[in-house]
Design a protein around this motif. Sequence first.
Motif, mmCIF file in Angstrom:
data_model
loop_
_atom_site.group_PDB
_atom_site.id
_atom_site.type_symbol
_atom_site.label_atom_id
_atom_site.label_comp_id
_atom_site.label_asym_id
_atom_site.label_seq_id
_atom_site.Cartn_x
_atom_site.Cartn_y
_atom_site.Cartn_z
ATOM 1 N N GLY A 122 23.517 -61.253 19.020
ATOM 2 C CA GLY A 122 24.649 -60.830 19.838
ATOM 3 C C GLY A 122 24.421 -59.486 20.487
ATOM 4 O O GLY A 122 23.273 -59.100 20.775
ATOM 5 N N VAL A 123 25.518 -58.760 20.667
ATOM 6 C CA VAL A 123 25.469 -57.487 21.398
ATOM 7 C C VAL A 123 24.625 -56.451 20.658
ATOM 8 O O VAL A 123 23.935 -55.641 21.286
ATOM 9 C CB VAL A 123 26.906 -56.953 21.594
ATOM 10 N N ASP A 124 24.666 -56.466 19.318
ATOM 11 C CA ASP A 124 23.907 -55.457 18.575
ATOM 12 C C ASP A 124 22.411 -55.579 18.844
ATOM 13 O O ASP A 124 21.713 -54.570 19.041
ATOM 14 C CB ASP A 124 24.199 -55.578 17.078
ATOM 15 N N ALA A 125 21.892 -56.807 18.882
ATOM 16 C CA ALA A 125 20.467 -57.009 19.172
ATOM 17 C C ALA A 125 20.144 -56.601 20.604
ATOM 18 O O ALA A 125 19.096 -55.988 20.873
ATOM 19 C CB ALA A 125 20.085 -58.473 18.941
ATOM 20 N N PHE A 126 21.036 -56.929 21.533
ATOM 21 C CA PHE A 126 20.814 -56.532 22.928
ATOM 22 C C PHE A 126 20.787 -55.013 23.053
ATOM 23 O O PHE A 126 19.975 -54.451 23.802
ATOM 24 C CB PHE A 126 21.912 -57.111 23.821
ATOM 25 N N THR A 127 21.651 -54.317 22.296
ATOM 26 C CA THR A 127 21.675 -52.851 22.344
ATOM 27 C C THR A 127 20.350 -52.271 21.859
ATOM 28 O O THR A 127 19.798 -51.347 22.476
ATOM 29 C CB THR A 127 22.832 -52.322 21.477
ATOM 30 N N VAL A 128 19.829 -52.820 20.770
ATOM 31 C CA VAL A 128 18.532 -52.346 20.253
ATOM 32 C C VAL A 128 17.434 -52.571 21.289
ATOM 33 O O VAL A 128 16.598 -51.692 21.542
ATOM 34 C CB VAL A 128 18.183 -53.071 18.935
ATOM 35 N N SER A 129 17.441 -53.732 21.903
ATOM 36 C CA SER A 129 16.438 -54.053 22.919
ATOM 37 C C SER A 129 16.553 -53.115 24.124
ATOM 38 O O SER A 129 15.544 -52.612 24.634
ATOM 39 C CB SER A 129 16.612 -55.512 23.356
ATOM 40 N N ALA A 130 17.790 -52.855 24.558
ATOM 41 C CA ALA A 130 17.998 -51.978 25.720
ATOM 42 C C ALA A 130 17.551 -50.549 25.419
ATOM 43 O O ALA A 130 16.941 -49.886 26.277
ATOM 44 C CB ALA A 130 19.474 -51.997 26.122
ATOM 45 N N VAL A 131 17.829 -50.079 24.201
ATOM 46 C CA VAL A 131 17.399 -48.725 23.828
ATOM 47 C C VAL A 131 15.875 -48.634 23.806
ATOM 48 O O VAL A 131 15.289 -47.648 24.286
ATOM 49 C CB VAL A 131 17.993 -48.348 22.451
ATOM 50 N N ALA A 132 15.221 -49.662 23.269
ATOM 51 C CA ALA A 132 13.749 -49.666 23.239
ATOM 52 C C ALA A 132 13.179 -49.613 24.651
ATOM 53 O O ALA A 132 12.233 -48.867 24.934
ATOM 54 C CB ALA A 132 13.252 -50.913 22.503
ATOM 55 N N VAL A 133 13.762 -50.394 25.553
ATOM 56 C CA VAL A 133 13.300 -50.399 26.951
ATOM 57 C C VAL A 133 13.581 -49.052 27.617
ATOM 58 O O VAL A 133 12.734 -48.522 28.358
ATOM 59 C CB VAL A 133 13.999 -51.540 27.719
ATOM 60 N N ALA A 134 14.749 -48.475 27.335
ATOM 61 C CA ALA A 134 15.123 -47.192 27.955
ATOM 62 C C ALA A 134 14.209 -46.061 27.497
ATOM 63 O O ALA A 134 13.996 -45.097 28.240
ATOM 64 C CB ALA A 134 16.574 -46.863 27.621
ATOM 65 N N ILE A 135 13.705 -46.158 26.277
ATOM 66 C CA ILE A 135 12.770 -45.126 25.793
ATOM 67 C C ILE A 135 11.366 -45.370 26.317
ATOM 68 O O ILE A 135 10.669 -44.441 26.751
ATOM 69 C CB ILE A 135 12.778 -45.108 24.246
ATOM 70 N N LEU A 136 10.934 -46.631 26.291
ATOM 71 C CA LEU A 136 9.558 -46.947 26.676
ATOM 72 C C LEU A 136 9.314 -46.717 28.172
ATOM 73 O O LEU A 136 8.223 -46.260 28.556
ATOM 74 C CB LEU A 136 9.255 -48.412 26.319
ATOM 75 N N GLY A 137 10.294 -47.019 29.020
ATOM 76 C CA GLY A 137 10.097 -46.885 30.467
ATOM 77 C C GLY A 137 9.689 -45.484 30.888
ATOM 78 O O GLY A 137 8.618 -45.304 31.509
ATOM 79 N N PRO A 138 10.482 -44.448 30.586
ATOM 80 C CA PRO A 138 10.070 -43.084 30.964
ATOM 81 C C PRO A 138 8.755 -42.656 30.319
ATOM 82 O O PRO A 138 7.970 -41.933 30.948
ATOM 83 C CB PRO A 138 11.238 -42.231 30.452
ATOM 84 N N VAL A 139 8.506 -43.105 29.075
ATOM 85 C CA VAL A 139 7.244 -42.727 28.418
ATOM 86 C C VAL A 139 6.054 -43.264 29.203
ATOM 87 O O VAL A 139 5.043 -42.570 29.404
ATOM 88 C CB VAL A 139 7.225 -43.256 26.967
ATOM 89 N N LEU A 140 6.165 -44.514 29.691
ATOM 90 C CA LEU A 140 5.057 -45.135 30.422
ATOM 91 C C LEU A 140 4.759 -44.429 31.738
ATOM 92 O O LEU A 140 3.622 -44.484 32.226
ATOM 93 C CB LEU A 140 5.378 -46.611 30.692
ATOM 94 N N THR A 141 5.755 -43.809 32.335
ATOM 95 C CA THR A 141 5.501 -43.136 33.618
ATOM 96 C C THR A 141 5.235 -41.641 33.439
ATOM 97 O O THR A 141 4.382 -41.078 34.123
ATOM 98 C CB THR A 141 6.697 -43.327 34.563
ATOM 99 N N LEU A 142 5.956 -41.006 32.521
ATOM 100 C CA LEU A 142 5.795 -39.557 32.354
ATOM 101 C C LEU A 142 4.483 -39.198 31.654
ATOM 102 O O LEU A 142 3.866 -38.183 31.996
ATOM 103 C CB LEU A 142 6.969 -38.990 31.548
ATOM 104 N N LEU A 143 4.077 -40.021 30.695
ATOM 105 C CA LEU A 143 2.857 -39.690 29.947
ATOM 106 C C LEU A 143 1.627 -39.590 30.852
ATOM 107 O O LEU A 143 0.947 -38.552 30.850
ATOM 108 C CB LEU A 143 2.648 -40.714 28.830
ATOM 109 N N PRO A 144 1.304 -40.632 31.654
ATOM 110 C CA PRO A 144 0.138 -40.484 32.532
ATOM 111 C C PRO A 144 0.347 -39.421 33.608
ATOM 112 O O PRO A 144 -0.616 -38.773 34.028
ATOM 113 C CB PRO A 144 -0.025 -41.878 33.154
ATOM 114 N N THR A 145 1.598 -39.231 34.038
ATOM 115 C CA THR A 145 1.857 -38.205 35.048
ATOM 116 C C THR A 145 1.551 -36.816 34.499
ATOM 117 O O THR A 145 0.905 -35.993 35.177
ATOM 118 C CB THR A 145 3.329 -38.267 35.501
#
Length: 303
Positions: free
Chosen positions: A270-293
Amino acid sequence: MQLRYVFSELGQGLRRNLSMHIAVILTLIVSLTLVGLGVLLNKQAERAADQWGSELQITAFLCKASDDNPACTSEVTDAQKKAILKVVEQNPEVAGYHTESKQEAFAKIKELLGPDKFEGPNPAATAADMPESVWITLKDPNKYQGIESAIVGLDGVSKVRDQRQVVGPVLQGLGLMQKGALGIAAFLVLAALLLVANTIRLAAFARRREIGIMRLVGASTLYIALPFLLEALVTAAIAVAIAIGLLGAFMWFGVRGQLENLVGFIPWIGVDAFTVSAVAVAILGPVLTLLPTLVLTRKYLKV
């Protein structure tokens, strides 16, 4: 004035490398969506295991008042329960066990099928209709014959269910899908990192004259790198927003709209699993762009 310059450089950088930024965003969207799906599948496997018990468990359902098993002439008595638990405790194949009351079983089925069916003047079932059960965890999934034969036929035992036969194929399918999603996501994450690196390199090359002039007038490395970091954040923010939107659409239209109706016996996330997934994506996205930059700007901005 300085912020105006930074945002001016940000806008120029986004326009100048528009195609590269679009490629990065698209790659990030696919990568992050697959990572989010992997997290959702992992949560789905955990939810199924919590609901049905692990693959190492077998369940002994005890007799209830109106039991289908003709051997159950009445509801299991306290003396019969003690005898059953004693057999379980003394069996060498058993790693542990816990009992489940009628109320706990009723709460589970309400959560699984929805509370609407169990409320009102004609509920589908009540807590009194649920059987008590003993959930037995095995030391070795391949050694279960001893405990199974020991409790089958005991007074007060209605039936024994091998959880591995029920849960095993479902969990294996979920596990394969999870590994597939995360494996493909790993390749796409690598591709996204390379695309970001190429974008930064091309952007730094295109601005080498401006960077050289800024160095001559004493601009700091952070001030020169700030437009590049903001570009990385903008691309990450767009990709994260779209990826979370796709995951939300999958949950809403796929899980809630289709799968829950087609495969109703599975306890869906349900919503709790979606929240965990969204948080993981929200953290990973900036890391993938900021780290190589951050790494590459230190290299290419030394003009």
